[in-house]
Design a protein around this motif. Sequence first.
Motif, short mmCIF file in Angstrom:
data_model
loop_
_atom_site.label_atom_id
_atom_site.label_comp_id
_atom_site.label_asym_id
_atom_site.label_seq_id
_atom_site.Cartn_x
_atom_site.Cartn_y
_atom_site.Cartn_z
N THR A 82 0.76 -1.22 0.05
CA THR A 82 -0.08 0.02 0.00
C THR A 82 0.98 1.09 -0.01
O THR A 82 1.74 1.16 0.79
CB THR A 82 -0.92 0.02 1.23
OG1 THR A 82 -0.30 -0.11 2.38
CG2 THR A 82 -1.95 -1.31 1.08
N LYS A 98 -8.80 -1.94 6.21
CA LYS A 98 -8.07 -3.28 5.74
C LYS A 98 -8.51 -4.44 6.29
O LYS A 98 -8.74 -5.56 5.93
CB LYS A 98 -6.51 -3.06 5.83
CG LYS A 98 -5.68 -4.25 5.30
CD LYS A 98 -4.34 -4.15 5.46
CE LYS A 98 -3.91 -4.37 6.93
NZ LYS A 98 -4.12 -5.53 7.63
N ILE A 126 -3.18 0.58 -3.67
CA ILE A 126 -3.20 -0.94 -3.18
C ILE A 126 -3.03 -1.59 -4.37
O ILE A 126 -3.65 -1.85 -5.14
CB ILE A 126 -4.75 -1.23 -2.31
CG1 ILE A 126 -5.07 -0.26 -1.08
CG2 ILE A 126 -4.37 -2.62 -1.90
CD1 ILE A 126 -6.18 -0.37 -0.76
#
Length: 137
Positions: A82, A98, A126
């Motif tokens: 990320t 997440k 991401i």
Amino acid sequence: METFTKRQSIVPPSFQAWHDSFHFTPATRVGDIIWVSGQVGLTAEMKAGEDMQAQARIAFESLKAILDSAGASLADVVELTTFHTDLRGEMEAFQAVKDEYFPHPYPSWTAVGVTQLGLPELCVEIRAVAVAGSGEG
């Protein structure tokens, strides 16, 4: 004699315009391994989510849709990377989202602070690697 699996480009219909405009493939699959390009918090209408949590949800939903098109699921993700424009300031908000998408067992994860992403309003990107069929369930 070794058998090699050919590379397969994964382009879900909802990502075709991005593929054509920006010349990238949302995911590439070779055998059971799937590499997913970085997903950001932009809606189909190219509007950024209002904050970190909204952008993270949009990006994770895109990741989920791409993996589904590739014959895999979020449970098959073995690695997340990320990229954050405010790594320290927004990590708690990001991690809460997440954890909604990746309950235990967790994938490997690397978080990187960056000065900018593709558009000024974006705060997270991401990318993931998955192994189809490796997850629970």
